[in-house]
Design an enzyme around this catalytic site. Structure first.
Site, PDB file in Angstrom:
ATOM      1  N   ASP B  11       0.877  -1.172   0.000  1.00 46.70           N
ATOM      2  CA  ASP B  11       0.000   0.000   0.000  1.00 46.70           C
ATOM      3  C   ASP B  11       0.910   1.215   0.000  1.00 46.70           C
ATOM      4  OD1 ASP B  11      -2.399  -1.408   0.075  1.00 46.70           O
ATOM      5  OD2 ASP B  11      -2.377  -1.552   2.260  1.00 46.70           O
ATOM      6  N   ASP B 130     -13.938  -3.808  -2.858  1.00 43.43           N
ATOM      7  CA  ASP B 130     -13.896  -3.671  -1.408  1.00 43.43           C
ATOM      8  C   ASP B 130     -15.269  -4.069  -0.885  1.00 43.43           C
ATOM      9  OD1 ASP B 130     -11.280  -2.782  -1.404  1.00 43.43           O
ATOM     10  OD2 ASP B 130     -11.844  -0.673  -1.552  1.00 43.43           O
TER      11      ASP B 130
END
Lengths: 201, 259
Positions: B11, B130
């Site tokens: 990330d 998500d």
């Protein structure tokens, strides 16, 4: 060494170029310049996407230029759809002929319990002693992503098994093809690309 | 034999790797290029780089980061985060990505999936979802909801149905992140992963919740995942991809051991 990488506008050639440069080659890319094929010491045809896209090789005259080069013994490596193109054709695009170096036809994995496409790292079983696979041991892994494949035949250099055995690599003289992506297959893949660059003519 | 893939996720925020818990509380975890190379060396099958706070100003930083990370990386490399158009995707491919992952933009305009696939091939398009279970629904798993904008906003789509549509539109893989599990190290959401994996014929990458070797074995078995993604368990030296894989082999899960 003059390595000509053919871009037929059906995908990304960046990774192949990066791997060739990493190995010390100075690749040039062309989508139509036949002189770069005529002068090439090595030809690489990376390919992703649909078999029908190889029509661009015919319409630009690159197919004939490659055929000539292969006849002169210039080492040729087809990757993924670039390997399939070495065969007579593929059921993915009936009527679109390949180069026909190998007489068989490519076809889709059968539908069943397993997912199609075949994506991921699968192991190789090396057949005989192909020069492309020098130093590659049985059971080494390479990265695949495809839904169509060539059948196992007399010129198969390595077999992989997904649903059923298929040709993961093919080699006859200086004409070579790999269904997987050597540029994305870690040290094993780099070893094969190095073998290709170092072939004795 | 086709192996189960272990994917290391970076990330990235402002050119650095960060890690948070349930999408917040970021801490610095290092340089993306160095970490990607380390994970690949230790046996990660793929590297995913997600720009978690993609902004217009950050675009150039991202491309530089992708270029630097891709340079010496010879395993598949996926980049995602804030990619809104086929043109932006093309820039990321040119910088060295093998696949791009799209999330919010694809939900906003699903034709983006086929648009990118047309130029770069279906195998190069990963649709990231998500997901959060819907406790109000009759079936909280099958009716799980998709979220956008880094998990901040419900997309108004059910996850399983959206995954199916993404496949029809030419997605090559689904990257399914369970927001309920993300960062908890309490295990993947195996029920949700299995529901999506059974609904599509393309690979499903499970993400969110990796903490132990057993969690990976579980998501490959019960969760029917084709690949599993983890970040924090690698970054802080809790486990390397190599030791994780050695333990998975011992547990009977087919994985590629690095040479």
């Amino acid at each position: 060494m003059r390595v000509t990488v053919i871009d037929y506008k059906a995908g990304n050639v960046t990774s192949v170029l990066k791997a060739l440069r990493h190995l010390g080659a100075e690749p040039v890319v062309t989508d139509s310049d036949l002189s770069l094929i005529a002068r090439a010491e090595r030809i690489v045809l990376p390919g992703v996407g649909h078999f029908a896209a190889t029509e661009r090789l015919d319409s630009t005259g690159m197919t004939s230029a490659i055929r000539e080069a292969v006849k002169r013994g210039v080492p040729f490596l087809g990757i993924c759809v670039g390997m399939q193109w070495l065969y007579a054709g593929s059921t993915e695009a009936a009527g679109q002929a390949g180069l026909g170096c190998f007489g068989e036809e490519c076809s889709r994995f059968p539908e069943g319990a397993e997912k199609v496409p075949h994506v991921g790292w699968n192991s190789l079983e090396v057949k005989g002693s192909p020069r492309l696979m020098a130093g590659v041991k049985d059971g080494e892994y390479v990265y695949f992503t495809h839904s169509y494949r060539a059948p196992v035949g007399a010129d198969t250099a390595a077999v992989a098994n997904y649903i059923e055995p298929f040709a993961a690599a093919v080699e006859r003289g200086n004409v070579m093809g790999v269904q997987f992506h050597p540029e994305k297959s870690g040290e094993t893949g780099l070893k094969m690309l190095r073998n290709f660059l170092e072939l004795e003519r | 034999m086709l192996t189960k893939r272990i994917i290391a996720c970076l990330d990235v925020h402002g050119g650095r790797v960060v890690k948070g818990v349930q999408f917040v509380d970021l801490v610095d975890a290092g340089d993306p290029a160095a970490l990607a190379a380390r994970h690949a060396r230790e046996g990660a099958d793929e590297i995913v780089l997600l720009d978690i706070t993609a902004t217009h100003e950050g675009r150039q930083t991202l491309l530089d980061t992708v270029r630097r990370t891709a340079r010496e990386l010879f395993v598949p490399f996926t980049v995602g985060g804030g990619i809104k158009s086929a043109e932006e995707a093309a820039q990321v491919f040119e910088a060295g990505a093998d696949k791009i992952s799209v999330n919010s933009a694809a939900l906003r305009d699903p034709t983006l999936i086929s648009e990118i696939g047309k130029n770069f091939g279906a195998q190069a398009v990963v649709v990231a979802i998500d997901a959060r279970r819907d406790p109000e629904a009759n079936d909280p798993v099958r009716d799980a909801q998709a979220f956008v904008q880094g998990g901040r906003k419900p997309a108004g789509r059910r996850v399983v149905e959206w995954a199916r549509e993404a496949e029809e539109r030419g997605a090559g893989e689904i990257l399914l992140t369970s927001m309920d599990s993300d960062g908890t190290r309490a295990g993947f959401d195996c029920e949700l992963t299995a529901a999506v994996s059974e609904a599509v014929n393309i690979p499903v990458i499970a993400s969110g919740g990796a903490g132990t070797v057993a969690h990976f074995a579980d998501v490959f078995g019960r969760g029917k995942a084709d690949a599993a993604l983890a970040a924090s368990i690698f970054h802080f030296g809790v486990s390397s991809a190599r030791s994780l894989k050695e333990e998975l082999v011992a547990a009977g899960v087919p994985v590629r051991l690095p040479c």
